[in-house]
Enzyme design. Structure first.
Site, short mmCIF file in Angstrom:
data_model
loop_
_atom_site.label_atom_id
_atom_site.label_comp_id
_atom_site.label_asym_id
_atom_site.label_seq_id
_atom_site.Cartn_x
_atom_site.Cartn_y
_atom_site.Cartn_z
N LYS A 23 -1.64 -0.56 1.27
CA LYS A 23 -2.03 0.17 0.06
C LYS A 23 -0.85 0.15 -0.90
CE LYS A 23 -4.11 4.42 -1.65
NZ LYS A 23 -3.15 4.57 -2.76
N GLU A 25 -5.41 -3.86 4.73
CA GLU A 25 -4.55 -4.27 3.62
C GLU A 25 -3.52 -3.19 3.31
OE1 GLU A 25 -7.29 -4.78 0.42
OE2 GLU A 25 -8.53 -6.25 1.50
N TYR A 44 1.43 14.23 -4.93
CA TYR A 44 0.25 14.41 -5.79
C TYR A 44 -1.01 14.50 -4.94
CZ TYR A 44 -3.10 13.62 -9.54
OH TYR A 44 -4.15 13.75 -10.42
#
EC number: 6.5.1.2
Length: 677
Positions: free
Chosen positions: A114, A112, A35
């Site tokens: 994802k 962090e 996407y």
């Protein structure tokens, strides 16, 4: 075959279909990575061809509109989307931009994983979990409070020392083991299986019956503070998350705080290497400036925070067989090679064709018919052939040669695959061309271009109708459009009287388009919309342009030898002049009402580029305002660019401008400049 207009329309249809599957049905057919590549490619095309941007384009939205089945929650502070990086170079460019904006001071970086789940906002009031909502379109989300209450890792009561009112943001996810267990249970019950954990999590949260959600093993990691009424919270994202961890919220234990970009890159490499062993799906790493006050200084651009970026994991690559190298014909006669593949699933999409660009690109990669090749979809909607697998190559295979591939035994020479016309490759160019100006494939593409939004903008005549009009012989050159009747159109299959009348009205409306649109629509080789605008302003009418010589053209700024020669060659063809005469006889406006540029005007000598979606006016309107004040509006960022006007969902131009040190203007700053002028 791969014209920008066709590709953009196909992309939007595909993306909108996937949005429906993803956001509403929770049953997507492609991965998040796939996407991303669709959106990335559409942004690239819209940046390169701003005349194709429409308000309803998927690039103009953060997410999807909330489902009406749930109540609507207004987010006090928008849930923004993140800019993406796909390489160390792009990550480094982000870091250097941030450093420059902050005056080259040092700052710490939060790293962090994802998470590949569903973003939610949780609001607490007076120690109680009050409201939970999805991201939605970033400004409004779906009220899924009842379903979120069933997730055991979401505290229903905050600690007594928590702020009186606050919002935290997190990612609801389903672990890989939980996903496998859920699908086994669904298989036993004869129910359709979820495609991946993200879809399962989203589908679980959107249940109208909370008891169904309660049966799903959902979990959450909190990744940010949305807002708080407590002004005493620390000025550190890391410390804020640590604080919320201590009062009962679940924070990802793999988060790290680092001091340098090298440490950040090493974190990414470790996460990418260990991706398969993670207990949940992750599609990259998020990097954030740790200082909250610095985050506020940096602010947002469009709908993306400047202080954060998502570095995506590499795209999936697969192997398949290249059955044949096909050739399509473009509107200017370009012969465009493409790979015909054994169908293969790449990231959830069945791929049958891939781009090959030109003969030089094929030879550089040493791609041959019959090869086993590596395919990827990263940054290209039409998948890319990365390389051949030499160990699987047939030793009798031969390198690709365009002229050999196009050899027509009946004509005993290389020939256009559509019309049989002669082909040639100009010196210094990468493309081969069909020389037959009457090639039907060329005219079909030319007609599509003429009616497109950036040119004459004739609503109702798209790709398919352009082809039909050409093949039926109703339109043999673009001027024929203006002599069509409703009766002519009613001869076509599935054409109703109302549709025919609407098309005739749209053709009539197009007669008043500005001269630069007409020049662009004629499809003169190397003349894009910027050049068409220059020519319109310089000459004022089409006949002055038609009579101009090479020398005069070369005196116009930004008109080089190649463009000048192409313009002279176009107007030296009597058939082209005849088409323009018929356009004039039909009432098409061939003069410009623009005034010559005054060197004393406010924007004189300034060069602007507009990127992203503006709220107050369209991109075309912004460009016209720039020109009306004596400035130059360009489509591409260069060292000569004075200002980049940045709207929502800005794309690759923003990154390029920052790398070149071009000054950015927000929409409000741009409007202020207009008002002061």
């Amino acid at each position: 075959m791969f014209s920008p207009l066709i590709e953009v329309e196909n992309l939007r249809r595909e993306i909108n279909r996937h949005n429906q599957l993803y956001y509403v049905q929770d049953n997507p057919e492609i991965s998040d990575a796939q996407y991303d590549t669709l959106i990335r490619r559409l942004k690239e095309l819209e940046e390169a061809h701003p005349e194709l941007v429409t308000p309803d384009s998927p690039t103009q939205k953060v997410g999807a509109e909330p489902l009406k089945a749930f109540g609507i929650v207004n987010h006090p502070y928008p849930l923004l989307s993140l800019a993406n990086a796909f390489s160390d170079t792009e990550l480094e460019a982000w870091y250097q931009r941030v450093k420059k904006l902050l005056g080259n001071i040092s700052f710490q970086i939060d790293c962090e994983p994802k998470m590949d789940g569903l973003a939610v906002a949780l609001t607490y009031r007076n120690g109680k979990f009050a409201t939970g909502a999805t991201r939605g379109d970033g400004f409004q989300g779906e009220n899924i409070t009842r379903n979120l209450r069933t997730i055991h890792s979401i505290p229903l009561n905050a600690e007594p020392n928590a702020p009186p009112v606050f919002e935290v943001r997190g990612e609801v996810y389903l672990s890989k083991n939980g996903f496998a267990k859920l699908n086994r249970e669904r298989a036993d019950k004869g129910l359709p299986l979820f495609a991946n954990p993200r879809n399962a999590a989203a589908g679980s949260l959107r249940q109208l019956d909370p008891s169904v959600t309660a049966e799903r093993p959902l979990d959450i990691f909190i990744y940010a503070l949305g807002y708080s009424e407590d002004s005493l919270l620390p000025d550190s994202h890391w410390q804020i998350l640590d604080y919320f961890s201590k009062i009962g919220f679940r924070i990802n234990p793999l988060n790290r705080l680092v001091n340098t970009m090298e440490e950040a890159k090493e974190y990414y490499r470790q996460m990418a290497a260990n991706r398969a062993s993670l207990p949940y799906e992750a599609d990259g790493v998020v990097f954030k400036v740790d200082s909250v006050s610095l985050q506020h200084r940096l602010g947002d651009v469009g709908r993306e925070p400047r202080w954060a970026i998502a570095y995506k994991f590499p795209a999936e690559q697969v192997m398949t067989r290249l059955k044949k190298i096909g050739i399509s014909v473009g509107r200017t006669g370009t012969l465009n090679p493409f790979a015909v593949l054994e169908p293969v699933n790449v990231g959830g999409v069945v791929v049958k064709q891939a781009a090959l660009h030109n003969e030089d690109d094929i030879l550089r990669k040493d791609i041959r018919e019959g090869d086993t090749v590596i395919i990827q979809r990263a940054g290209e909607v039409i998948p890319e052939v990365v390389a051949p697998v030499l160990s699987k190559r047939n030793p009798e295979s031969k390198p690709f040669r365009m002229e050999e591939s196009l050899f027509n035994p009946n004509l005993n020479r290389p020939a256009c695959p559509v019309c049989g016309g002669e082909i040639y490759r100009p010196a210094g160019e990468a493309m081969h061309y069909c020389t037959n100006v009457s090639c039907p494939a060329q005219f079909e593409r030319q007609l599509e271009h003429f009616v497109s939004r950036g040119a004459m903008d004739i609503r109702g005549i798209g790709e398919s109708l352009s082809v039909i009009l050409a093949q039926q012989g109703l339109v043999k050159n673009v001027s024929d459009l203006y002599y069509l009747t409703t009766a002519d159109l009613l001869q076509l299959p599935r054409m109703g009287e109302k549709s025919a009348d609407n098309i005739i009205d749209a053709i009539a409306d197009s007669k008043t388009r500005p001269l630069d649109r007409v020049i662009f629509g004629l499809g003169v080789r190397h003349v894009g919309n910027e050049t068409a605008t220059l020519l319109s302003r310089h000459y004022g009418n089409i006949w002055a342009l038609a009579k101009t010589g090479l020398g005069e053209l070369q005196t116009i700024p930004d008109i080089g030898d190649k463009i000048a020669s192409s313009i002279v060659a176009y107007f030296s063809e009597e058939k082209n002049v005849a088409v323009i005469r018929r356009l004039e006889e039909a009432g098409v406006r061939l003069t410009s009402d623009q005034k010559p540029v005054n060197k004393n005007m406010p924007f004189s000598g300034m060069e602007f580029v507009v990127t992203g979606k503006l709220e107050s006016f369209s991109r075309e309107e912004a460009q016209e305002k720039i020109r009306s004040l004596g400035g130059t509006a360009k489509d591409n960022v260069t060292k000569a660019t004075s200002y980049l006007v940045v709207g929502a969902d800005a794309g690759s131009k923003l990154a390029k401008a920052r790398s070149m040190g071009v000054k950015e203007l927000s929409e409000r700053e741009f409007i202020n400049m207009l008002e002061q002028s």
